[in-house]
Design an enzyme around this catalytic site. Structure first.
Site, short mmCIF file in Angstrom:
data_model
loop_
_atom_site.label_atom_id
_atom_site.label_comp_id
_atom_site.label_asym_id
_atom_site.label_seq_id
_atom_site.Cartn_x
_atom_site.Cartn_y
_atom_site.Cartn_z
N HIS A 70 -61.94 -15.63 -33.04
CA HIS A 70 -62.62 -15.62 -31.74
C HIS A 70 -63.98 -16.30 -31.79
O HIS A 70 -64.56 -16.61 -30.74
CB HIS A 70 -62.76 -14.18 -31.21
CG HIS A 70 -63.82 -13.37 -31.88
ND1 HIS A 70 -63.53 -12.45 -32.87
CD2 HIS A 70 -65.17 -13.32 -31.71
CE1 HIS A 70 -64.66 -11.88 -33.26
NE2 HIS A 70 -65.66 -12.38 -32.58
N ASP A 76 -56.87 -12.64 -35.62
CA ASP A 76 -58.29 -12.94 -35.41
C ASP A 76 -58.96 -13.41 -36.70
O ASP A 76 -60.08 -13.01 -37.03
CB ASP A 76 -59.05 -11.75 -34.82
CG ASP A 76 -60.39 -12.15 -34.22
OD1 ASP A 76 -60.62 -13.36 -34.04
OD2 ASP A 76 -61.22 -11.25 -33.96
N SER A 90 -69.97 -11.48 -36.19
CA SER A 90 -68.53 -11.70 -36.30
C SER A 90 -68.22 -12.82 -37.28
O SER A 90 -68.83 -13.89 -37.24
CB SER A 90 -67.96 -12.05 -34.93
OG SER A 90 -68.01 -10.95 -34.06
#
Length: 380
Positions: A121, A151, A229
């Protein structure tokens, strides 16, 4: 006190400061002020028993000190930080003559030749990815493989020398209560460190409302914010046990287990060796959770303007440079319907994206309903 130090507790061959005879040498090590002439190395003499000690350089500390013994988090960070990278993602937009920085993220190096793991993402379609190492060196990266269901993504840079790498540990060996350290670049603040414990090792995706996923996440109270992230979650041996992936609220964050990273890398290697290409998929560019009783209660505690709802899908992150961001969707929106159909689960959203080329999404934002028209992107 004389220049020779006569009458002082400690003396050296240049001037220094008096200290009480009752202060132990271990404590004084942290409290005394050394005349510049005594730095960096001089021989100190304890006059009452003629014991000789070495005058340590400023900034060092004794091996028996608590600071030396118990700063295990700092030891881990020192070991792994050189292999953690900052990602900047650029996109060409119609109103600018050059690429515009649209988002950032983190990643970590898994091969000396420049392979880097991050979250899927973090990467969005038609973007240029720039990687910055801890040393400050910058490289343009090539996207090698992306798995949006897991992901996880793999990118590559082409350095002139071998790079430091992180080793994958075994997430199956993790125990609740273990210390873990998260590194990354939240809000583009590079080399940011947070630490915590493993809250649980097997938080099923169905508990998070991710019904199209079979992932069992690592839950941790180590803080993971926007930009973290893709960074590593490591154990005290400096081994990667997960990828920092999402934060629901303060004290509740999740990471993809390292065993799934290892599986992805093995399958990616096989696909590239065989020249296989993934089919294109529709992609909106936001991350979501179903509104459960517990989540609603937590959100109302943390956000006083959270709407009075008992169902819907909560958007906790909109990825910049995606179809969702272009439509005006915001972090904190609650999706209540798509194309006239009520939405109560993430599965409802996934099915709508899969089966429609154009989406009319109604979101609750504060006390208002906002209509967003979205055309999903197509990605590899």
């Amino acid at each position: 006190m004389s220049d020779s130090g006569k009458g002082s507790f400690f003396s050296c061959n240049t001037s220094c400061v008096d200290y009480s005879k009752h202060i132990s040498w271990r404590i004084y090590r942290y409290t005394f002020e050394i005349h510049k002439a005594c730095y960096p190395l001089k021989e100190w003499v304890v006059e009452n028993d003629k014991q000789e000690l070495n005058c340590l350089p400023l900034g060092s500390f004794h091996p028996d000190s608590l600071r030396h013994k118990f700063n295990f988090i700092a030891d881990v960070v020192e070991k792994i930080a050189p292999a953690v990278v900052h990602l900047e993602l650029f996109r060409r937009v119609s109103y600018a003559s050059q690429d515009v920085l649209v988002s950032s993220g983190s990643g970590f190096i898994v091969s000396e030749e420049g392979l880097i793991v991050t979250n899927a993402h973090v990467l969005t379609d038609k973007q240029r990815v720039r990687v910055e190492l801890k040393s400050g060196e910058q490289y343009e990266a090539k996207i090698k493989d992306v798995d949006h269901k897991l992901d996880i993504a793999l990118i590559k840079i082409y350095p002139n020398t071998a790079l430091p790498v992180l080793l994958l540990g075994s997430s199956s060996d993790l125990r609740p209560g273990e210390f873990v350290v998260a590194l990354g670049s939240p809000f583009s603040l590079q080399n940011t460190v947070t630490a915590g414990i493993v809250s649980t090792t097997q938080r099923g995706s169905e508990e998070l409302g991710l019904k199209d996923s079979d992932m069992a996440y690592i839950q941790t109270d180590a803080i993971i914010n926007y930009g973290n992230s893709g960074g590593p979650l490591v154990n005290l041996d400096g081994e990667v046990v997960g990828i920092n992936t999402l934060k629901v609220t303060a004290g509740i964050s999740f990471a993809i287990p390292s065993d799934r990273i290892r599986q992805f890398l093995e399958e990616s290697h096989e696909r590239q060796a065989k020249g296989m290409i993934r089919p294109k998929k529709k992609y909106m560019g936001f991350r979501m959770l179903p509104l459960t009783f517990n989540l609603i209660r937590e959100l109302k505690i943390n956000y006083k303007d959270f709407p009075d709802l008992n169902s819907g899908v909560y958007v906790f992150e909109v990825i910049q440079g995606t179809a969702a961001a272009s439509s005006g969707m915001r972090d904190g929106d609650v999706i209540i319907s798509i194309n006239g159909k009520t939405v109560s689960s993430t599965e409802d959203v996934s099915e709508a994206v899969k089966n429609n080329d154009v989406l009319s999404i109604v979101v609750r934002r504060g006390n208002e309903d906002v209509i967003l028209n979205v055309i999903p992107d197509e990605i590899d």
